[in-house]
Design a protein around this motif. Structure first.
Motif, PDB file in Angstrom:
ATOM      1  N   LEU A  50      36.314  47.505  34.102  1.00  0.00           N
ATOM      2  CA  LEU A  50      35.690  46.594  35.055  1.00  0.00           C
ATOM      3  C   LEU A  50      36.271  46.756  36.451  1.00  0.00           C
ATOM      4  N   ALA A  51      37.605  46.772  36.573  1.00  0.00           N
ATOM      5  CA  ALA A  51      38.213  46.939  37.893  1.00  0.00           C
ATOM      6  C   ALA A  51      37.851  48.293  38.488  1.00  0.00           C
ATOM      7  N   GLY A  52      37.846  49.327  37.633  1.00  0.00           N
ATOM      8  CA  GLY A  52      37.475  50.653  38.118  1.00  0.00           C
ATOM      9  C   GLY A  52      36.038  50.720  38.593  1.00  0.00           C
ATOM     10  N   LEU A  53      35.145  50.098  37.837  1.00  0.00           N
ATOM     11  CA  LEU A  53      33.730  50.107  38.218  1.00  0.00           C
ATOM     12  C   LEU A  53      33.487  49.348  39.517  1.00  0.00           C
ATOM     13  N   LEU A  54      34.070  48.150  39.635  1.00  0.00           N
ATOM     14  CA  LEU A  54      33.861  47.333  40.836  1.00  0.00           C
ATOM     15  C   LEU A  54      34.279  48.096  42.088  1.00  0.00           C
ATOM     16  N   GLU A  55      35.483  48.700  42.036  1.00  0.00           N
ATOM     17  CA  GLU A  55      35.964  49.418  43.213  1.00  0.00           C
ATOM     18  C   GLU A  55      35.191  50.716  43.421  1.00  0.00           C
ATOM     19  N   PHE A  56      34.833  51.386  42.348  1.00  0.00           N
ATOM     20  CA  PHE A  56      34.075  52.635  42.463  1.00  0.00           C
ATOM     21  C   PHE A  56      32.735  52.398  43.145  1.00  0.00           C
ATOM     22  N   PHE A  57      31.993  51.411  42.669  1.00  0.00           N
ATOM     23  CA  PHE A  57      30.681  51.144  43.251  1.00  0.00           C
ATOM     24  C   PHE A  57      30.793  50.663  44.698  1.00  0.00           C
ATOM     25  N   PHE A  58      31.800  49.838  44.991  1.00  0.00           N
ATOM     26  CA  PHE A  58      31.929  49.308  46.354  1.00  0.00           C
ATOM     27  C   PHE A  58      32.293  50.404  47.338  1.00  0.00           C
ATOM     28  N   THR A  59      33.231  51.273  46.971  1.00  0.00           N
ATOM     29  CA  THR A  59      33.693  52.296  47.909  1.00  0.00           C
ATOM     30  C   THR A  59      32.730  53.474  48.029  1.00  0.00           C
ATOM     31  N   GLU A  60      32.034  53.795  46.961  1.00  0.00           N
ATOM     32  CA  GLU A  60      31.146  54.954  47.000  1.00  0.00           C
ATOM     33  C   GLU A  60      29.766  54.638  47.551  1.00  0.00           C
ATOM     34  N   ALA A  61      29.323  53.407  47.431  1.00  0.00           N
ATOM     35  CA  ALA A  61      27.974  53.045  47.870  1.00  0.00           C
ATOM     36  C   ALA A  61      27.890  53.009  49.392  1.00  0.00           C
ATOM     37  N   PRO A  62      26.709  53.253  49.958  1.00  0.00           N
ATOM     38  CA  PRO A  62      26.519  53.075  51.402  1.00  0.00           C
ATOM     39  C   PRO A  62      26.840  51.636  51.804  1.00  0.00           C
ATOM     40  N   SER A  63      27.312  51.443  53.028  1.00  0.00           N
ATOM     41  CA  SER A  63      27.735  50.112  53.469  1.00  0.00           C
ATOM     42  C   SER A  63      26.597  49.108  53.430  1.00  0.00           C
ATOM     43  N   SER A  64      25.363  49.581  53.529  1.00  0.00           N
ATOM     44  CA  SER A  64      24.212  48.668  53.530  1.00  0.00           C
ATOM     45  C   SER A  64      23.806  48.235  52.121  1.00  0.00           C
ATOM     46  N   MET A  65      24.460  48.798  51.095  1.00  0.00           N
ATOM     47  CA  MET A  65      24.050  48.512  49.716  1.00  0.00           C
ATOM     48  C   MET A  65      25.221  48.080  48.842  1.00  0.00           C
ATOM     49  N   ARG A  66      26.326  47.650  49.444  1.00  0.00           N
ATOM     50  CA  ARG A  66      27.540  47.463  48.660  1.00  0.00           C
ATOM     51  C   ARG A  66      27.474  46.281  47.701  1.00  0.00           C
ATOM     52  N   SER A  67      26.891  45.187  48.117  1.00  0.00           N
ATOM     53  CA  SER A  67      26.787  44.043  47.202  1.00  0.00           C
ATOM     54  C   SER A  67      25.914  44.397  46.008  1.00  0.00           C
ATOM     55  N   LEU A  68      24.801  45.064  46.276  1.00  0.00           N
ATOM     56  CA  LEU A  68      23.905  45.471  45.191  1.00  0.00           C
ATOM     57  C   LEU A  68      24.592  46.485  44.279  1.00  0.00           C
ATOM     58  N   ALA A  69      25.309  47.434  44.864  1.00  0.00           N
ATOM     59  CA  ALA A  69      25.982  48.455  44.052  1.00  0.00           C
ATOM     60  C   ALA A  69      27.087  47.832  43.201  1.00  0.00           C
ATOM     61  N   THR A  70      27.857  46.910  43.791  1.00  0.00           N
ATOM     62  CA  THR A  70      28.913  46.241  43.023  1.00  0.00           C
ATOM     63  C   THR A  70      28.319  45.465  41.858  1.00  0.00           C
ATOM     64  N   SER A  71      27.117  44.937  42.049  1.00  0.00           N
ATOM     65  CA  SER A  71      26.449  44.186  40.981  1.00  0.00           C
ATOM     66  C   SER A  71      26.100  45.051  39.787  1.00  0.00           C
ATOM     67  N   LEU A  72      26.086  46.369  39.988  1.00  0.00           N
ATOM     68  CA  LEU A  72      25.821  47.257  38.856  1.00  0.00           C
ATOM     69  C   LEU A  72      26.890  47.119  37.772  1.00  0.00           C
ATOM     70  N   SER A  73      28.114  46.736  38.177  1.00  0.00           N
ATOM     71  CA  SER A  73      29.169  46.522  37.184  1.00  0.00           C
ATOM     72  C   SER A  73      28.773  45.428  36.210  1.00  0.00           C
ATOM     73  N   TRP A  74      28.195  44.360  36.743  1.00  0.00           N
ATOM     74  CA  TRP A  74      27.764  43.241  35.897  1.00  0.00           C
ATOM     75  C   TRP A  74      26.466  43.578  35.180  1.00  0.00           C
ATOM     76  N   ALA A  75      25.594  44.348  35.839  1.00  0.00           N
ATOM     77  CA  ALA A  75      24.352  44.763  35.172  1.00  0.00           C
ATOM     78  C   ALA A  75      24.654  45.623  33.954  1.00  0.00           C
ATOM     79  N   SER A  76      25.715  46.410  34.034  1.00  0.00           N
ATOM     80  CA  SER A  76      26.132  47.198  32.877  1.00  0.00           C
ATOM     81  C   SER A  76      26.529  46.285  31.719  1.00  0.00           C
ATOM     82  N   LEU A  77      27.240  45.201  32.034  1.00  0.00           N
ATOM     83  CA  LEU A  77      27.562  44.205  31.017  1.00  0.00           C
ATOM     84  C   LEU A  77      26.291  43.619  30.415  1.00  0.00           C
ATOM     85  N   ALA A  78      25.335  43.289  31.295  1.00  0.00           N
ATOM     86  CA  ALA A  78      24.080  42.700  30.829  1.00  0.00           C
ATOM     87  C   ALA A  78      23.364  43.625  29.864  1.00  0.00           C
ATOM     88  N   MET A  79      23.238  44.871  30.257  1.00  0.00           N
ATOM     89  CA  MET A  79      22.518  45.815  29.407  1.00  0.00           C
ATOM     90  C   MET A  79      23.277  46.072  28.113  1.00  0.00           C
TER      91      MET A  79
END
Length: 582
Positions: A484-513
């Motif tokens: 979880l910590a790895g995913l949150l930071e990975f998505f936030f740092t790798e995603a474009p600055s205009s999409m960071r909240s949405l990209a970070t949410s992928l960590s939780w979407a993975s939990l959902a799926m």
């Protein structure tokens, strides 16, 4: 969104809670992030206090069967985490993460109030089962009572989704990514975000679960209601310290535009000279002061590229002259941003199976523990308190990882990160494989004890301590910490600055799926194993008649195959920043 002109010493692209320029030295930093961390303790307490024990509430008070209870809980938790995508999208596109958190907390509060009222009033629940007539089945909740139950639950899910989609990104946005100190503090924030998740979970699975089992569910829901309500003023106390990122508009618009432009241009005959000319003259982002007459707009942190990269070359066709519609003109920067999003999606997909394994912690594992001896001396431990073991381990490991392991890894690898995000996620995937193997072995032992003692057809506690179940909790909890910590930071740092909240949410979407997939796998297993001669592996009212060990072995095999799939993508991924060891 318009604010006053940019001032010297202010954070470009960020505003204060009063919609004025956010100032360096006053806004942002670890002090601002600390309010986010405290709010997360209370938010996760409110959510997990019920989610960890909800399977027993469904079965004992709403009279669902064990498998239906498990599916109802996984559907609820899956929906909550999937709705994080909505919270992340709204934070990036239209509102600030600050605003989304406050609205979501109020929605969760309303849902918990409904559940508290229902739990308090016997007339709003189905009648209790009559132990004198065990041949008469219990009446399952239905009609208006069922509607009230699920309205309350899914209001909570909506609120939780909005919070999960906004709060981690809000905390991470408080740090300056252009400085080494800021990046290190941001990494520390994500580690302590998981630590605070664990703190809330510890209170939830000990104090609140004990209250639910011994004092009544109305008190458990009441504590959760108070916790989420208390998180709101605590979060607001940090308002003067926060720097809030200005929304950029819908990130989905950019993605769709690039994909559509690439598709349309692929049907056009383009000469090589025209293509080169198009790349050279492609539109690039305009500085904010020129574009809006000095009004602050969100800053594009990534350096502007002149020509597209060679990866995913199909998308390069979106760059340049598009005679079909001017609205589909795409810059090189927009194309590269969409490429990044596409590249992180396989990593996201590889974590779904792990989260499917984690779903067992709040379903079958709780039901297993309920059949065992849960006494610890004179104290009877509620089965839903079993996550106590991984939570304590996570609380111990998070600061050790941040203050001991990471500094050592940085010195050893001579890189800024020490251990890369993908390496951390990979460790979590390996631990999930071990967890499912351990779970299968423990279930074999539990069933053998039930047969040897003649308790296979009863609901009496088995003469087997619940500490056996703690092993699978320990492995899965450790897997959750790393991933979880790895995913949150990975998505936030790798995603474009205009999409960071949405990209970070992928960590939780993975939990959902993962939770949804757990429901699907249970249904598939039952369909495949049930016939006229044999009952399905996971059906009936008595867990002792389940073939849960075989189900865990299936999950172990799936997790192993998933890890090989993950290695395929992780070994080919190239970090944007170049700060991580490949």
């Amino acid at each position: 969104m318009e604010v006053e002109n940019q001032q010297p010493g202010s954070w470009e692209g960020y505003v204060s809670w009063r919609n004025r320029p956010a100032l360096k030295g006053r806004h942002g930093g670890m002090v601002a992030a600390s309010f986010v961390l405290v709010a997360e303790v209370l938010e996760n307490l409110a959510y997990l206090a019920n989610a960890s024990n909800l399977v027993l509430y469904f079965s004992e008070y709403m009279h669902f069967s064990p498998s239906n209870s498990a599916n109802s809980v996984t559907n609820f938790m899956g929906t909550a985490f999937l709705l994080a995508l909505v919270g992340g999208f709204l934070s990036d596109a239209f509102f600030t993460t600050y605003f989304i958190y406050l609205i979501s907390a109020l929605i969760e509060f309303l849902g918990l109030v409904i559940l508290t009222v229902q739990a308090h009033s016997p007339s709003l629940k189905p009648p209790k089962c009559d132990p004198a007539t065990p041949s008469i089945p219990c009446q399952k909740v239905h009609g208006a009572k069922a509607a009230m139950l699920f309205i309350g639950l899914y209001l909570v899910a909506l609120g939780v989704g909005g919070i999960k989609g906004s709060l981690p990104a809000h905390g991470a946005e408080q740090f300056d990514e252009d400085s080494l100190k800021g990046r290190k503090q941001r990494s520390t924030f994500f580690n302590y975000f998981v630590f605070c998740l664990s703190c809330g979970a510890l209170i939830a699975v000990t104090l609140v679960v004990w209250v639910e089992d011994n004092k009544g569910w109305q008190w458990g829901f009441g504590i959760s209601t108070f916790a989420i309500l208390l998180s709101i003023p605590i979060f607001l106390l940090g308002s003067t310290y926060y720097r809030n990122k200005i929304p950029n508009g819908s990130p989905l618009t950019t993605i769709v535009k690039v994909l559509l432009a690439a598709l349309l241009n692929s049907f056009k005959s383009r000469g090589s000279n025209n293509a080169i000319a198009s790349m050279a003259t492609s539109p690039t982002p305009t500085p904010a002061s020129e574009e809006e007459g000095g009004n602050i707009k969100s800053k594009t942190v990534e350096p502007i590229q002149v020509t597209p990269s060679k990866s995913l070359q199909f998308l390069n066709r979106a760059v340049g002259d598009n005679s079909t519609a001017g609205a589909l003109d795409c810059s090189v920067q927009q194309v590269e941003e969409v490429k990044v999003v596409i590249k992180i999606l396989p990593i996201f997909a590889c974590t779904i199976i792990l989260n499917c394994c984690l779903a067992q912690l709040s379903t079958f594992s709780v039901q297993q523990a309920a059949t065992m001896n849960t006494k610890l001396g004179s104290l009877k431990v509620p089965p839903a308190s079993l996550p106590f073991f991984p939570v304590i381990f996570m609380m111990f490991l998070a600061p050790v990882y941040d203050h001991c392991i990471i500094p050592f890894a940085r010195r050893a690898t001579k890189t800024e990160m020490g251990i890369s995000h993908l390496q951390r996620i990979g460790i979590g995937l390996v631990l999930s494989i071990l967890a499912m193997a351990v779970a299968a072995v423990v279930e074999i032992k539990r069933k053998r004890v039930a047969m040897d003692t003649g308790l296979l057809d009863t609901t009496k506690p088995l003469p087997l301590t619940f500490f056996w179940i703690a092993f699978q909790y320990l492995f899965l909890g450790s897997a959750d910490l790393f991933t979880l910590a790895g995913l949150l930071e990975f998505f936030f740092t790798e995603a474009p600055s205009s999409m960071r909240s949405l990209a970070t949410s992928l960590s939780w979407a993975s939990l959902a799926m993962g939770y949804y997939l757990s429901t699907v796998i249970v249904s598939i297993v039952n369909s495949a194993t049930g016939n006229s001669d044999h009952k399905p592996w996971l059906s009936g009212s008595n867990l002792n008649h389940y073939h849960l060990d075989r189900f865990y072995w299936v999950m172990c095999v799936l997790s192993s195959l998933n890890f090989l799939h993950y290695l395929f993508w992780a070994m080919r991924y190239k970090y944007r920043s170049g700060r991580a060891p490949n």
